[in-house]
Design a protein around this motif. Structure first.
Motif, PDB file in Angstrom:
ATOM      1  N   THR A 121      11.191   3.343  -5.236  1.00 44.39           N
ATOM      2  CA  THR A 121      11.088   2.264  -6.214  1.00 44.39           C
ATOM      3  C   THR A 121      11.001   0.926  -5.499  1.00 44.39           C
ATOM      4  O   THR A 121      11.834   0.605  -4.643  1.00 44.39           O
ATOM      5  CB  THR A 121      12.288   2.256  -7.172  1.00 44.39           C
ATOM      6  OG1 THR A 121      12.317   3.487  -7.897  1.00 44.39           O
ATOM      7  CG2 THR A 121      12.173   1.107  -8.165  1.00 44.39           C
ATOM      8  N   LEU A 122       9.978   0.175  -5.869  1.00 45.39           N
ATOM      9  CA  LEU A 122       9.820  -1.208  -5.429  1.00 45.39           C
ATOM     10  C   LEU A 122      10.367  -2.111  -6.519  1.00 45.39           C
ATOM     11  O   LEU A 122       9.954  -2.016  -7.679  1.00 45.39           O
ATOM     12  CB  LEU A 122       8.340  -1.508  -5.186  1.00 45.39           C
ATOM     13  CG  LEU A 122       7.949  -2.978  -4.990  1.00 45.39           C
ATOM     14  CD1 LEU A 122       8.451  -3.484  -3.644  1.00 45.39           C
ATOM     15  CD2 LEU A 122       6.438  -3.156  -5.101  1.00 45.39           C
ATOM     16  N   GLU A 178      13.419   1.173  -2.297  1.00 48.34           N
ATOM     17  CA  GLU A 178      14.526   2.117  -2.321  1.00 48.34           C
ATOM     18  C   GLU A 178      13.986   3.543  -2.314  1.00 48.34           C
ATOM     19  O   GLU A 178      13.142   3.914  -3.133  1.00 48.34           O
ATOM     20  CB  GLU A 178      15.370   1.880  -3.579  1.00 48.34           C
ATOM     21  CG  GLU A 178      16.546   2.820  -3.733  1.00 48.34           C
ATOM     22  CD  GLU A 178      17.236   2.656  -5.085  1.00 48.34           C
ATOM     23  OE1 GLU A 178      18.234   3.351  -5.315  1.00 48.34           O
ATOM     24  OE2 GLU A 178      16.743   1.847  -5.909  1.00 48.34           O
ATOM     25  N   ALA A 179      14.442   4.333  -1.360  1.00 48.20           N
ATOM     26  CA  ALA A 179      14.146   5.763  -1.324  1.00 48.20           C
ATOM     27  C   ALA A 179      15.291   6.490  -2.020  1.00 48.20           C
ATOM     28  O   ALA A 179      16.458   6.236  -1.732  1.00 48.20           O
ATOM     29  CB  ALA A 179      14.010   6.232   0.118  1.00 48.20           C
ATOM     30  N   HIS A 180      14.944   7.387  -2.903  1.00 48.66           N
ATOM     31  CA  HIS A 180      16.009   8.064  -3.654  1.00 48.66           C
ATOM     32  C   HIS A 180      15.524   9.396  -4.204  1.00 48.66           C
ATOM     33  O   HIS A 180      14.344   9.579  -4.525  1.00 48.66           O
ATOM     34  CB  HIS A 180      16.513   7.176  -4.798  1.00 48.66           C
ATOM     35  CG  HIS A 180      15.439   6.711  -5.742  1.00 48.66           C
ATOM     36  ND1 HIS A 180      15.101   7.390  -6.885  1.00 48.66           N
ATOM     37  CD2 HIS A 180      14.614   5.616  -5.693  1.00 48.66           C
ATOM     38  CE1 HIS A 180      14.131   6.729  -7.514  1.00 48.66           C
ATOM     39  NE2 HIS A 180      13.813   5.655  -6.807  1.00 48.66           N
ATOM     40  N   GLY A 181      16.463  10.332  -4.312  1.00 46.28           N
ATOM     41  CA  GLY A 181      16.211  11.581  -5.010  1.00 46.28           C
ATOM     42  C   GLY A 181      15.195  12.494  -4.352  1.00 46.28           C
ATOM     43  O   GLY A 181      14.716  12.271  -3.239  1.00 46.28           O
ATOM     44  N   SER A 182      14.848  13.537  -5.109  1.00 48.96           N
ATOM     45  CA  SER A 182      13.887  14.517  -4.623  1.00 48.96           C
ATOM     46  C   SER A 182      13.334  15.321  -5.793  1.00 48.96           C
ATOM     47  O   SER A 182      13.916  15.352  -6.885  1.00 48.96           O
ATOM     48  CB  SER A 182      14.549  15.469  -3.619  1.00 48.96           C
ATOM     49  OG  SER A 182      15.600  16.197  -4.241  1.00 48.96           O
ATOM     50  N   TYR A 199       0.847  -1.193   0.000  1.00 47.96           N
ATOM     51  CA  TYR A 199       0.000   0.000   0.000  1.00 47.96           C
ATOM     52  C   TYR A 199       0.883   1.244   0.000  1.00 47.96           C
ATOM     53  O   TYR A 199       1.186   1.836   1.022  1.00 47.96           O
ATOM     54  CB  TYR A 199      -0.959  -0.037   1.190  1.00 47.96           C
ATOM     55  CG  TYR A 199      -2.026  -1.077   0.982  1.00 47.96           C
ATOM     56  CD1 TYR A 199      -3.117  -0.816   0.156  1.00 47.96           C
ATOM     57  CD2 TYR A 199      -1.915  -2.336   1.551  1.00 47.96           C
ATOM     58  CE1 TYR A 199      -4.081  -1.785  -0.079  1.00 47.96           C
ATOM     59  CE2 TYR A 199      -2.879  -3.309   1.323  1.00 47.96           C
ATOM     60  CZ  TYR A 199      -3.955  -3.023   0.509  1.00 47.96           C
ATOM     61  OH  TYR A 199      -4.912  -3.984   0.265  1.00 47.96           O
ATOM     62  N   PHE A 200       1.280   1.626  -1.218  1.00 49.48           N
ATOM     63  CA  PHE A 200       2.200   2.741  -1.396  1.00 49.48           C
ATOM     64  C   PHE A 200       1.433   4.069  -1.348  1.00 49.48           C
ATOM     65  O   PHE A 200       0.279   4.163  -1.750  1.00 49.48           O
ATOM     66  CB  PHE A 200       2.958   2.606  -2.719  1.00 49.48           C
ATOM     67  CG  PHE A 200       2.087   2.649  -3.943  1.00 49.48           C
ATOM     68  CD1 PHE A 200       1.859   3.844  -4.624  1.00 49.48           C
ATOM     69  CD2 PHE A 200       1.483   1.492  -4.425  1.00 49.48           C
ATOM     70  CE1 PHE A 200       1.057   3.891  -5.751  1.00 49.48           C
ATOM     71  CE2 PHE A 200       0.676   1.522  -5.560  1.00 49.48           C
ATOM     72  CZ  PHE A 200       0.460   2.732  -6.223  1.00 49.48           C
ATOM     73  N   MET A 201       2.104   5.081  -0.857  1.00 50.92           N
ATOM     74  CA  MET A 201       1.489   6.403  -0.741  1.00 50.92           C
ATOM     75  C   MET A 201       2.135   7.343  -1.752  1.00 50.92           C
ATOM     76  O   MET A 201       3.310   7.675  -1.636  1.00 50.92           O
ATOM     77  CB  MET A 201       1.687   6.946   0.679  1.00 50.92           C
ATOM     78  CG  MET A 201       1.144   6.033   1.773  1.00 50.92           C
ATOM     79  SD  MET A 201      -0.648   5.835   1.705  1.00 50.92           S
ATOM     80  CE  MET A 201      -1.174   7.396   2.370  1.00 50.92           C
ATOM     81  N   ASN A 243      12.463  -9.270 -12.937  1.00 50.46           N
ATOM     82  CA  ASN A 243      12.178  -8.293 -11.890  1.00 50.46           C
ATOM     83  C   ASN A 243      11.010  -7.404 -12.294  1.00 50.46           C
ATOM     84  O   ASN A 243      10.898  -6.990 -13.460  1.00 50.46           O
ATOM     85  CB  ASN A 243      13.389  -7.399 -11.615  1.00 50.46           C
ATOM     86  CG  ASN A 243      14.464  -8.080 -10.784  1.00 50.46           C
ATOM     87  OD1 ASN A 243      15.524  -7.521 -10.571  1.00 50.46           O
ATOM     88  ND2 ASN A 243      14.208  -9.282 -10.293  1.00 50.46           N
ATOM     89  N   THR A 244      10.145  -7.124 -11.318  1.00 48.55           N
ATOM     90  CA  THR A 244       9.053  -6.181 -11.530  1.00 48.55           C
ATOM     91  C   THR A 244       9.402  -4.899 -10.791  1.00 48.55           C
ATOM     92  O   THR A 244       9.797  -4.923  -9.622  1.00 48.55           O
ATOM     93  CB  THR A 244       7.734  -6.747 -10.983  1.00 48.55           C
ATOM     94  OG1 THR A 244       7.334  -7.842 -11.817  1.00 48.55           O
ATOM     95  CG2 THR A 244       6.649  -5.698 -10.975  1.00 48.55           C
ATOM     96  N   LYS A 245       9.210  -3.760 -11.483  1.00 44.08           N
ATOM     97  CA  LYS A 245       9.542  -2.469 -10.886  1.00 44.08           C
ATOM     98  C   LYS A 245       8.330  -1.544 -10.889  1.00 44.08           C
ATOM     99  O   LYS A 245       7.583  -1.465 -11.868  1.00 44.08           O
ATOM    100  CB  LYS A 245      10.698  -1.793 -11.642  1.00 44.08           C
ATOM    101  CG  LYS A 245      12.076  -2.320 -11.268  1.00 44.08           C
ATOM    102  CD  LYS A 245      13.179  -1.500 -11.930  1.00 44.08           C
ATOM    103  CE  LYS A 245      14.549  -1.869 -11.376  1.00 44.08           C
ATOM    104  NZ  LYS A 245      14.737  -1.398  -9.985  1.00 44.08           N
ATOM    105  N   LEU A 246       8.156  -0.861  -9.770  1.00 43.47           N
ATOM    106  CA  LEU A 246       7.129   0.167  -9.628  1.00 43.47           C
ATOM    107  C   LEU A 246       7.767   1.353  -8.933  1.00 43.47           C
ATOM    108  O   LEU A 246       8.334   1.218  -7.847  1.00 43.47           O
ATOM    109  CB  LEU A 246       5.953  -0.358  -8.797  1.00 43.47           C
ATOM    110  CG  LEU A 246       4.951   0.680  -8.282  1.00 43.47           C
ATOM    111  CD1 LEU A 246       4.226   1.353  -9.442  1.00 43.47           C
ATOM    112  CD2 LEU A 246       3.959   0.047  -7.316  1.00 43.47           C
TER     113      LEU A 246
END
Length: 742
Positions: A617-618, A665-669, A562-564, A604-607
């Motif tokens: 990114t998941l 992965e949390a990245h960037g802004s 459940y991504f926000m 691999n699946t990426k979202l």
């Protein structure tokens, strides 16, 4: 010289009255006579205390100018009569404190006049006209709120006790306080005689008025429950909780049973926050009036430990993690936590870290503990309250699972492997939520309720709390065959809990928690390992999720996320239906719209998504037979009781044993002001399962720069002293401990 028996008797009576009066010194419950003297001596010299006092004085003066209203009760939560009586209890308690500190009789008169109005009304007051509750109150629709009222009003009565005449006290105690205490206890054993946050309020209410009245029967009833009471131990209240569980009841039982040795409260932080006020305020009263009980030492000082645990169950903004039934946004700025912080500081060793939280709260209690905190702040003794990775056990002996919190930089992973959590528990074993700097990345839904908003079901729990929020699919954990854990049944869930396999927060670069669940689905074992890994190859620490499933049958498995935020990119194609349909028929699936469906085309699946100016990114290891589903909460919800939030589900059909592996992965802004996106792409090019057997699971993580990282977890031996040798692709890997990463 005393010359006759009549004179002797009179002399003895004078002595007894004198001794009784001395024993009944007031105030003594929360404010004390000596404490008030110290407070008065410091007035004008302690800024935080003075500001709290001045603000309260302005509020109460304004309230008093409106006059006194004690309407005949008729409303649910949020309605006028409910709100008015709730406000009255707080105003009386605060006016009583102002009377003691400022010595202005107008506050005592105000409290007296209001109490006498309640006395006149209560004598003939029937049960509340609203019949929804399993235990109806008189002032309020449920005994719980009546107990709230008496907890606060007991403090007010203590503060003006000596202002009242003996006849006035007799009238109040005979017609109001004693009948009030009897109604929420002996008249309502289904409410009072059990282990539950409701009962804690009831115990505190009866005990506190008992302390003020010096009524031993009420005090004992509060501490130990109603004596010689036989009840149906299998009966349930309307909240799903068992009544009089194992025959235990009373305030001490409510300390023993719900709290683990680490101070975790089994219903979760939202209800721990709610229960902390009666726990601590009654404990403070017991400490002041009956110090021989040594209440703050009871069960190895767990009440004070619980405050530290509760503060650690909050995010970077101070909001409590919504484990079990929990309303998002509840935080340590709540008045109950002002009480908790002040009492913890005063009675628990004066931890300077608590002063930093008190500074943020910007208010203190108007009592001895509040003065101590304000003096500590004034003297510059505050230090940051550093929340680190922590594992909190669950259960009265700490043997019923727990909650592991991993913290690294600004990231927080909350891994729940706890027991059911009484009636407020959810069916979400081995679930998690994920935060960055206080913002939700992957959410726990929390409760389905609009607390004290009358338009939404009278402010009470909505039916969607059972049909959605409690169901397993509402959480970031595995669902088998579209059925909730433990069949979604409280009595089954209460028998079992996951077991901790591993927790290690000692390494700043790799923090890990792992637990095993064997009873959620008969014949199926789930072993989930989650780690936050800090490595120079990644801008920020990454989260690794390994979920191993073993089953003796063929099943369908769903793993939701459940991504926000806003979807940015996927590496798979999907089909969007022209007409939305629910994903399923029950167990929470009926509340999910199926918005899109696709299949992986690569290993691999990426979202990727954007939330709060940050990119996420998941990356998941998948096969072409998996189904990928975008869903949205809100189906079969004609009253719009549920938030319309998004989810992503990996579905795996016709499978016995399997392994789900993902990274977040949390990245960037992104800045909408400069309109610039920095590092918006993932640093991970691939994750791969290179070994998975009974003893070991090995995951390879490849970066876009071509660097390979290897993580190996020992599945059957988590000992720190154990040595391991694993051969992978003709190469031996040796290490000591439960895991390997390089």
């Amino acid at each position: 010289m005393i010359k006759n028996s009549t004179t002797i008797q009179l002399f003895i009576c004078v002595i007894l009255v004198t001794l009784s009066t001395a024993a009944q010194e007031h105030p003594s419950l929360i404010l004390t006579k000596d404490g008030v003297a110290k407070i008065r001596a410091e007035l004008g010299n302690v800024p935080l205390f003075d500001a709290s006092l001045q603000k309260l004085k302005e509020e109460i003066d304004a309230e008093m100018a409106l006059g006194i209203a004690t309407p005949i009760p008729k409303d649910y939560s949020g309605g006028y009569t409910h709100v008015r009586h709730k406000r009255n209890m707080i105003v009386m308690q605060q006016a009583g404190a102002l009377y003691q500190i400022l010595q202005d009789e107008k506050y005592a008169k105000y409290v007296k006049d209001m109490l006498l109005q309640y006395e006149g009304m209560y004598k003939t007051l029937p049960l509340h006209p609203k019949t929804r509750s399993y235990a109806r109150g008189k002032l309020f629709w449920q005994c719980l709120n009546d107990s709230n009222w008496l907890v606060y009003v007991s403090q007010a009565y203590d503060c003006i006790y000596n202002y009242l005449s003996a006849d006035e006290r007799k009238k109040l105690e005979k017609n109001l306080f004693r009948p009030f205490a009897d109604h929420i206890s002996v008249d309502s054993p289904q409410f009072y005689q059990r282990v539950h946050n409701h009962s804690t309020w009831g115990n505190a209410a009866v005990g506190m008025i008992g302390l003020v009245m010096n009524d031993k029967e009420l005090i004992d009833r509060a501490l130990y429950g109603i004596p010689n009471l036989e009840m149906d131990k299998t009966a349930k209240d309307d909240d799903g909780g068992f009544i009089n569980k194992e025959g235990k009841a009373g305030f001490l039982a409510n300390i023993e049973e719900p709290f683990s040795p680490d101070g975790y409260y089994n219903e979760g932080p939202y209800y721990q926050r709610y229960a902390m006020y009666p726990f601590l305020i009654f404990a403070e009263g017991l400490h002041n009036v009956k110090p021989e009980l040594k209440i703050f030492e009871y069960k190895d000082g767990v009440l004070l430990k619980s405050i530290n645990a509760l503060l650690n169950l909050s995010d970077a903004d101070g909001d409590f993690f919504p484990l079990n039934d929990g309303q998002k946004g509840m935080s340590y700025y709540n008045d109950a936590l002002v009480t908790a912080v002040d009492i913890s500081y005063y009675f628990g060793g004066q931890d300077p870290g608590l002063l930093s939280i008190a500074e943020k709260q910007n208010k203190v209690l108007l009592d001895d503990s509040g003065l101590a905190v304000a003096l500590g702040v004034k003297n510059g003794e505050a230090k940051p309250f550093n929340k680190k990775s922590i594992n909190l056990s669950d259960g009265p002996n700490g043997k019923q699972g727990g909650v592991g919190i991993l913290r690294s930089n600004d990231l927080e992973l909350v891994f729940k492997y706890a027991a059911q959590g009484s009636s407020h528990g959810h069916y979400d074993k081995l679930s998690y939520s994920y935060y960055e700097n206080g913002d939700e990345v992957l959410q726990d839904y929390g409760l389905a309720r609009f607390v004290n908003i009358e338009q939404k079901g009278g402010g009470n729990y909505l039916k969607e709390n059972k049909t959605w929020a409690k169901q397993t699919i509402a959480h970031n954990t595995l669902v088998q065959n579209e059925k909730s854990h433990y069949q979604g049944k409280f009595d089954i869930g209460s028998k079992y809990h996951p077991d901790l396999y591993l927790f290690d927060g000692s390494n700043a670069d790799i923090q890990i928690v792992s637990a095993i669940e064997t009873n959620a689905y008969p014949g199926t074992e789930m072993h989930r390992t989650m780690a936050i890994i800090k490595d120079e190859e990644f801008e920020k620490p990454i989260m690794l999720d390994i979920l191993q499933v073993k089953s003796d049958s063929t099943n369908q498995y769903d793993l939701p996320f459940y991504f926000m935020g806003q979807v940015l990119h996927t590496n798979f194609e999907y089909e969007v239906p022209k007409i939305l349909e629910p994903l399923g028929k029950d167990n929470g699936y009926q509340h999910l719209w199926s918005e899109a469906t696709g299949n992986p085309t690569v290993e691999n699946t990426k979202l990727s998504w954007l939330a709060n100016g940050k990119f996420y990114t998941l990356t998941s290891a998948t096969s072409q037979d998996d189904e990928l589903k975008f869903v949205r909460i809100g189906a079969n919800d004609p009253d719009f009781n549920l938030r319309r939030e998004a989810g992503f589900i990996i579905r795996r059909k016709n499978t016995e044993n399997t392994l789900f592996v993902s990274t977040v992965e949390a990245h960037g802004s992104y800045s909408p002001v400069s309109e610039s996106a920095i590092n918006s792409n993932s640093s991970i090019s691939a994750i791969k399962i290179i070994l998975d057997n009974t003893d070991y699971t090995a995951i390879s993580i490849t970066t876009v720069k071509g660097t390979n990282k290897l993580f190996i977890i020992a599945n059957t031996n988590a000992s720190k002293e154990a040595t391991h040798t694993v051969k992978i692709n003709d190469k031996n890997y040796e290490w000591s401990g439960s895991y390997y990463f390089k």
